[in-house]
Design a protein around this motif. Sequence first.
Motif, PDB file in Angstrom:
ATOM      1  N   ILE A  82       0.761  -1.259  -0.009  1.00  0.00           N
ATOM      2  CA  ILE A  82       0.011  -0.079  -0.182  1.00  0.00           C
ATOM      3  C   ILE A  82       0.867   1.420   0.004  1.00  0.00           C
ATOM      4  O   ILE A  82       0.627   2.231  -0.660  1.00  0.00           O
ATOM      5  CB  ILE A  82      -0.898   0.064   1.131  1.00  0.00           C
ATOM      6  CG1 ILE A  82      -1.944  -1.090   1.052  1.00  0.00           C
ATOM      7  CG2 ILE A  82      -1.607   1.351   1.429  1.00  0.00           C
ATOM      8  CD1 ILE A  82      -2.768  -1.309   2.452  1.00  0.00           C
ATOM      9  N   TYR A  83       1.896   1.259   0.846  1.00  0.00           N
ATOM     10  CA  TYR A  83       2.622   2.525   0.999  1.00  0.00           C
ATOM     11  C   TYR A  83       3.386   2.743  -0.230  1.00  0.00           C
ATOM     12  O   TYR A  83       3.542   4.184  -0.763  1.00  0.00           O
ATOM     13  CB  TYR A  83       3.960   2.128   2.020  1.00  0.00           C
ATOM     14  CG  TYR A  83       4.785   3.381   2.229  1.00  0.00           C
ATOM     15  CD1 TYR A  83       4.619   4.352   3.182  1.00  0.00           C
ATOM     16  CD2 TYR A  83       5.924   3.321   1.568  1.00  0.00           C
ATOM     17  CE1 TYR A  83       5.445   5.221   3.267  1.00  0.00           C
ATOM     18  CE2 TYR A  83       6.940   4.424   1.664  1.00  0.00           C
ATOM     19  CZ  TYR A  83       6.618   5.487   2.593  1.00  0.00           C
ATOM     20  OH  TYR A  83       7.433   6.492   2.710  1.00  0.00           O
ATOM     21  N   TYR A  84       4.011   1.990  -1.117  1.00  0.00           N
ATOM     22  CA  TYR A  84       4.805   2.171  -2.285  1.00  0.00           C
ATOM     23  C   TYR A  84       3.751   2.291  -3.385  1.00  0.00           C
ATOM     24  O   TYR A  84       4.429   2.532  -4.609  1.00  0.00           O
ATOM     25  CB  TYR A  84       5.906   0.995  -2.468  1.00  0.00           C
ATOM     26  CG  TYR A  84       6.785   1.100  -1.380  1.00  0.00           C
ATOM     27  CD1 TYR A  84       7.965   2.072  -1.507  1.00  0.00           C
ATOM     28  CD2 TYR A  84       6.976  -0.004  -0.783  1.00  0.00           C
ATOM     29  CE1 TYR A  84       9.050   2.151  -0.525  1.00  0.00           C
ATOM     30  CE2 TYR A  84       7.946  -0.122   0.581  1.00  0.00           C
ATOM     31  CZ  TYR A  84       8.975   1.146   0.459  1.00  0.00           C
ATOM     32  OH  TYR A  84       9.945   1.216   1.521  1.00  0.00           O
ATOM     33  N   LEU A  85       2.706   2.186  -3.168  1.00  0.00           N
ATOM     34  CA  LEU A  85       1.477   2.552  -4.321  1.00  0.00           C
ATOM     35  C   LEU A  85       0.650   3.828  -3.976  1.00  0.00           C
ATOM     36  O   LEU A  85       0.735   4.703  -4.989  1.00  0.00           O
ATOM     37  CB  LEU A  85       0.551   1.393  -4.270  1.00  0.00           C
ATOM     38  CG  LEU A  85      -0.236   1.302  -5.901  1.00  0.00           C
ATOM     39  CD1 LEU A  85       0.634   1.286  -6.802  1.00  0.00           C
ATOM     40  CD2 LEU A  85      -1.214   0.083  -5.661  1.00  0.00           C
ATOM     41  N   PHE A  86       0.213   4.140  -2.835  1.00  0.00           N
ATOM     42  CA  PHE A  86      -0.575   5.190  -2.424  1.00  0.00           C
ATOM     43  C   PHE A  86       0.130   6.312  -1.546  1.00  0.00           C
ATOM     44  O   PHE A  86      -0.316   7.045  -1.191  1.00  0.00           O
ATOM     45  CB  PHE A  86      -1.689   4.732  -1.852  1.00  0.00           C
ATOM     46  CG  PHE A  86      -2.556   3.904  -2.719  1.00  0.00           C
ATOM     47  CD1 PHE A  86      -3.348   4.644  -3.597  1.00  0.00           C
ATOM     48  CD2 PHE A  86      -2.472   2.700  -2.329  1.00  0.00           C
ATOM     49  CE1 PHE A  86      -4.241   4.025  -4.442  1.00  0.00           C
ATOM     50  CE2 PHE A  86      -3.376   1.845  -3.387  1.00  0.00           C
ATOM     51  CZ  PHE A  86      -4.310   2.451  -4.151  1.00  0.00           C
ATOM     52  N   SER A  87       1.294   6.070  -1.091  1.00  0.00           N
ATOM     53  CA  SER A  87       1.949   7.017  -0.375  1.00  0.00           C
ATOM     54  C   SER A  87       2.244   8.380  -1.237  1.00  0.00           C
ATOM     55  O   SER A  87       2.184   8.336  -2.190  1.00  0.00           O
ATOM     56  CB  SER A  87       3.427   6.818   0.408  1.00  0.00           C
ATOM     57  OG  SER A  87       4.365   6.563  -0.778  1.00  0.00           O
ATOM     58  N   ARG A  88       2.216   9.607  -0.581  1.00  0.00           N
ATOM     59  CA  ARG A  88       2.314  10.829  -1.277  1.00  0.00           C
ATOM     60  C   ARG A  88       3.751  10.658  -1.994  1.00  0.00           C
ATOM     61  O   ARG A  88       3.717  11.002  -3.436  1.00  0.00           O
ATOM     62  CB  ARG A  88       2.432  11.848  -0.460  1.00  0.00           C
ATOM     63  CG  ARG A  88       2.808  13.309  -0.983  1.00  0.00           C
ATOM     64  CD  ARG A  88       2.992  14.413  -0.057  1.00  0.00           C
ATOM     65  NE  ARG A  88       3.171  15.614  -0.796  1.00  0.00           N
ATOM     66  CZ  ARG A  88       4.324  16.140  -1.214  1.00  0.00           C
ATOM     67  NH1 ARG A  88       5.389  15.201  -1.224  1.00  0.00           N
ATOM     68  NH2 ARG A  88       4.221  17.118  -1.969  1.00  0.00           N
ATOM     69  N   GLU A  89       4.947  10.286  -1.646  1.00  0.00           N
ATOM     70  CA  GLU A  89       6.025  10.200  -2.514  1.00  0.00           C
ATOM     71  C   GLU A  89       5.898   9.318  -3.364  1.00  0.00           C
ATOM     72  O   GLU A  89       6.647   9.545  -4.619  1.00  0.00           O
ATOM     73  CB  GLU A  89       7.182   9.891  -1.210  1.00  0.00           C
ATOM     74  CG  GLU A  89       7.689  10.837  -0.413  1.00  0.00           C
ATOM     75  CD  GLU A  89       7.775  12.302  -0.891  1.00  0.00           C
ATOM     76  OE1 GLU A  89       8.462  12.345  -1.828  1.00  0.00           O
ATOM     77  OE2 GLU A  89       6.752  13.224  -0.445  1.00  0.00           O
ATOM     78  N   ALA A  90       5.320   8.157  -3.204  1.00  0.00           N
ATOM     79  CA  ALA A  90       5.345   7.398  -4.386  1.00  0.00           C
ATOM     80  C   ALA A  90       4.400   7.697  -5.590  1.00  0.00           C
ATOM     81  O   ALA A  90       4.645   7.447  -6.675  1.00  0.00           O
ATOM     82  CB  ALA A  90       4.512   6.087  -3.913  1.00  0.00           C
ATOM     83  N   VAL A  91       3.019   8.358  -5.219  1.00  0.00           N
ATOM     84  CA  VAL A  91       2.261   8.870  -6.077  1.00  0.00           C
ATOM     85  C   VAL A  91       3.040  10.064  -6.755  1.00  0.00           C
ATOM     86  O   VAL A  91       2.937  10.007  -8.236  1.00  0.00           O
ATOM     87  CB  VAL A  91       0.998   9.475  -5.565  1.00  0.00           C
ATOM     88  CG1 VAL A  91       0.211  10.150  -6.571  1.00  0.00           C
ATOM     89  CG2 VAL A  91       0.400   8.231  -5.037  1.00  0.00           C
ATOM     90  N   VAL A  92       3.569  11.053  -6.233  1.00  0.00           N
ATOM     91  CA  VAL A  92       4.547  11.963  -6.924  1.00  0.00           C
ATOM     92  C   VAL A  92       5.362  11.475  -7.937  1.00  0.00           C
ATOM     93  O   VAL A  92       5.624  11.883  -9.229  1.00  0.00           O
ATOM     94  CB  VAL A  92       5.571  12.873  -5.900  1.00  0.00           C
ATOM     95  CG1 VAL A  92       6.471  13.679  -6.531  1.00  0.00           C
ATOM     96  CG2 VAL A  92       4.410  13.682  -4.986  1.00  0.00           C
ATOM     97  N   ASN A  93       5.893  10.195  -7.760  1.00  0.00           N
ATOM     98  CA  ASN A  93       6.857   9.760  -8.822  1.00  0.00           C
ATOM     99  C   ASN A  93       6.075   8.628  -9.676  1.00  0.00           C
ATOM    100  O   ASN A  93       6.687   7.738 -10.077  1.00  0.00           O
ATOM    101  CB  ASN A  93       7.955   8.652  -8.033  1.00  0.00           C
ATOM    102  CG  ASN A  93       8.851   9.578  -7.302  1.00  0.00           C
ATOM    103  OD1 ASN A  93       9.395  10.504  -8.008  1.00  0.00           O
ATOM    104  ND2 ASN A  93       9.183   9.153  -5.807  1.00  0.00           N
ATOM    105  N   ASP A  94       4.746   8.948  -9.691  1.00  0.00           N
ATOM    106  CA  ASP A  94       3.860   8.061 -10.736  1.00  0.00           C
ATOM    107  C   ASP A  94       3.734   6.611 -10.580  1.00  0.00           C
ATOM    108  O   ASP A  94       3.819   5.913 -11.293  1.00  0.00           O
ATOM    109  CB  ASP A  94       4.174   8.621 -12.180  1.00  0.00           C
ATOM    110  CG  ASP A  94       3.134   8.166 -13.373  1.00  0.00           C
ATOM    111  OD1 ASP A  94       2.064   8.192 -12.822  1.00  0.00           O
ATOM    112  OD2 ASP A  94       3.473   7.609 -14.217  1.00  0.00           O
ATOM    113  N   SER A  95       3.676   6.315  -9.246  1.00  0.00           N
ATOM    114  CA  SER A  95       3.550   4.669  -9.085  1.00  0.00           C
ATOM    115  C   SER A  95       2.342   4.374  -9.570  1.00  0.00           C
ATOM    116  O   SER A  95       2.140   3.125  -9.957  1.00  0.00           O
ATOM    117  CB  SER A  95       3.499   4.583  -7.558  1.00  0.00           C
ATOM    118  OG  SER A  95       2.536   5.593  -6.643  1.00  0.00           O
ATOM    119  N   LEU A  96       1.168   5.206  -9.395  1.00  0.00           N
ATOM    120  CA  LEU A  96      -0.296   4.642  -9.931  1.00  0.00           C
ATOM    121  C   LEU A  96      -0.061   4.412 -11.381  1.00  0.00           C
ATOM    122  O   LEU A  96      -0.990   3.548 -11.996  1.00  0.00           O
ATOM    123  CB  LEU A  96      -1.263   5.518  -9.357  1.00  0.00           C
ATOM    124  CG  LEU A  96      -1.502   5.608  -7.996  1.00  0.00           C
ATOM    125  CD1 LEU A  96      -2.574   6.686  -7.533  1.00  0.00           C
ATOM    126  CD2 LEU A  96      -2.090   4.254  -7.411  1.00  0.00           C
TER     127      LEU A  96
END
Length: 1011
Positions: free
Chosen positions: A174-188
């Motif tokens: 969840i963290y590496y998909l939905f954390s702010r830092e992950a989303v900023v780096n286009d995880s989704l």
Amino acid sequence: MIAKTFTDSFTEVKKLVDNFHQHIDEYLKPKYQEAEVRQDFLDKFFVALGWDVYHHENQNPYEREVKIEKSVMVQGRGKRADYAFYTAPNFTQARFMAEAKKPSKQLENAQDCFQAIRYGWNSNTPISVLTDFEQFLVLDSRYKPTIETAMQRIIREKSYKYTDFADEEKFGEIYYLFSREAVVNDSLGTFAKSLKGGRGARQSKLFNTSIIQPMDEEFLSELDEQRVVLAKAFKNRNAELDGETLTEITQRTLDRLVFLRFLEDKLVEPDSVIDNLGKKSGSAWRDFIGEMPRLNSIYNGTLFRSHSVLDAPDFAPDARAFEQTRDWLSHFNSPYDFNVIPIHILGSIYERFLGKTIVATDKRATIEDKPEVRKAGGVYYTPEYIVRYIVENTIGKLIEKKEPEEITEMRFADIACGSGSFLLGVFDYLIAYHVEWFSENKTRRAQAVKDGLCRETIEGVLQLTINYKREILLNNIYGVDLDAQAVEVAQLSLYLKLLEEETTATKQQFLSGFREQLLPSLNKNIVHGNSLIDYDIMDGMLFDTRELKQLNPMNFQSTFPEVFQKGGFDAIVGNPPYVRMEVFKPIKNYLKNRFDSHDERSDLYSYFIEQANKLLNKNGYYGVIVSNKFLRANYGKPLREYLAENTNVEQVIDFAGLPVFLGATVRTVILITSPKNGTEISTVYAPPLDIEKFKSLQSGSFSVSTAIEDSTYQIPNNSLHKEIWNFSQNESNELLDSLKSRFVSLNDYCNGNICMGVKSGLTKAFVIDAGQRLEILRENPEADEIIKPFLNGRDVRHYQIESKNQFLIYTYHGIKIEKFPAVKKHLEPFKDKLNKRATKQAWYELQQPQLKFAPYMESPKIIFPDISTTTRFALDLDGHFGSNTTYFIPKNDLYLLALLNSKLGFFYFSLTCAGLEGKGEIYLRFFGQYLEGFPIRTIDFSQPKEKAAHDKIVELAAKMLEAKKQLSAAQTDKDKTFYERYCSSLDTQIDELVFDLYDLTADEKKIIENS
């Protein structure tokens, strides 16, 4: 924002899990409501993931990372997703949506999944979340939502129970998909691409629930279908309707329905009017038309005002056809949610929708592309991030630090506004600026609320009231377009923005305090007219009414008198039409006499750029995204001269070979100018920028962008007076000027003989292969004197000719074709086509140049292609006739060949030759006119050092010619690698000798190397 580490996040979430687990029986009771689970658990869960849920970091309501919606339901219609997550700089495009539910309810149900997916699909986010904290479901929201398929969109491997949150590995997912830092780096985005169908596809009519189709594409497709349905329904019952009237009333009907659905989804209109059409009178159409007086009395605007055809008592479409359109926009399980769809996305849909028109015959109505759209190659909507940048760097500069009273006096326009993308961007920017200004000025904030300019929501968010937004719209925003339907849609888009934050309560509050209708008339602000043609076109010219109506002349001073009483517009922004001169030949002479930027091959955008700059006041700004061809192309020279003499070129943001417009090949620049005021400035130039990098560089604030400065450099504005705008840094231009002043020009060196190849009248007729040549010569040996070895530009490489063994039948003026019967026999099948091309010449005499140039072509020469990404000069000793895609210099000169192919040569040509974009690269146009000034270091052969340098260069060039032959003949990879390296070594040696011969310093060499 301080990033939350995984350890910090995990620690915080485990506490939430412990709390939930200890009191789970209470939390699972029906009385425990959604609002409570959000406050007790979900808000804190997303805070643990690093999101600024409570807006501690950014108080500006237009730049909040997390937009939280209070649950509101009216007749089963919800407002929007409970959580929408954004990242800088783009706070208009959500990264993902999360829908909250209370834990007592079974979360995995079709209705709730459908609702969550619908929010995501309409907001163009690929992933959505449905959660009650007890469960956390991840949903694929790339597909058109339906109740039937909603539960199939649950991504099972990414869905969790609350107990999983306390598992380090599971929570890590969840963290590496939905954390702010992950989303900023286009995880989704990365995750969505890894899913089935991740690259997307066109919608399938057969399997329309299993093929990815973005919301805007789907809505446009369905809007087109409904246009066809309504046009035929109107025509079937009203045979006298012509295409123009059908186009207008069909669009007006759809606009009314879409706008009404928008009002319903926003809860501005509390009752679901569309769902109830037909229940009152038994006729959906009569009920629809019957609603118009009520709606017009409330909202005003063009949409609901009585139309002479549409609202006539005896006018009606086929009943079942209109019911089909009604059902399409009905709320019942509709995939569309106009409360979620960004307004600029609706604008992009309508921009493409406007590219078609209805053509009516006596019995039929069909839909066709508008002629101007066909000729321009399509309709391309300006991306929102481009609009945002241009608005910020024009209007943003002008209003920075100004008080609202000062801004009231300013006037901003788009003179080719289309569906209103730039006008919408301006309005949005002005609203956001005013909110931020009042938020930061506490005393004025309180007074503004008291005076009815602003209001505070329950959550403490400051908003402008509708009456204040009306004032901004009427005071500040102006638009013009030649397409009447575009003007209607532009007004519609601005009305949608005006009502975006309104509710039934705020609407009633306005109506109770004012006698006016909710929507102001924009007929004096957004007008139908021709921005380039004034009424003086009638001076000395005769037009019938139909032609004059089509031209639709307009005078800016009389149309917008209040603007020009104050000297003109403060800013003009936009994306003018790109249309080549051939399309508008009938008005060419008028444009020629009216505009300094005219050229016989000018593109329509040239005139718009000049016109816009003329309409500015002395302190104004002009910002535009436009084709980059005018920077170097011949037809752009008058425009370049006009801009250099009359404006300060403030910025040029170059996207070079990278397409900004989806599906379009045109390559663009952002151009920002201001009137010349006697002060020399430096132009900010951004070398070719990757689109994604450009997006990330924008600051996203309401002050002038500064983040992009790291990717730009400045050049003196006065350096743009040159033949082309190469935007080289000053040191490059100084070196170029120095070389040209110290050495002889190529034009003088070769006595002006830079010649173009042969232009064949018809390639299929005159260009033949070796087999066809032998066949002709067997029958007619004498024909050998007019059959010449032939090359195209693509056959000429760096020091090398790659002949395709083709030949040219060179029939010239004065030839006696009877002498060559086999040639005549070969050309006969092409006679009809050749006759159409022949003018004064006989049908078999269509080559240029004429015979006097043939000796040049047959003699030794340096030949080169007209278009290339690098230097491709070769020595031709075999008498090839080059096509019109080649040029040549009639010299057997290895020294000159080496100079032209050197790094010094490429440095010169890259700054001097016009550019052409294609296949993701910038091609240089090696036309004779661009080569003429190339500096040649002549040799004094009485000086041993000069002679030795010359001779060494010639020796290396000769070795290069031989090495290229060996490379072409190489059979093994080993040999190819050897000769490639050998050729590269020879190039390096030649470059060093050329540098020394031209007396270049170490710094000058570095400039050339870096160029």
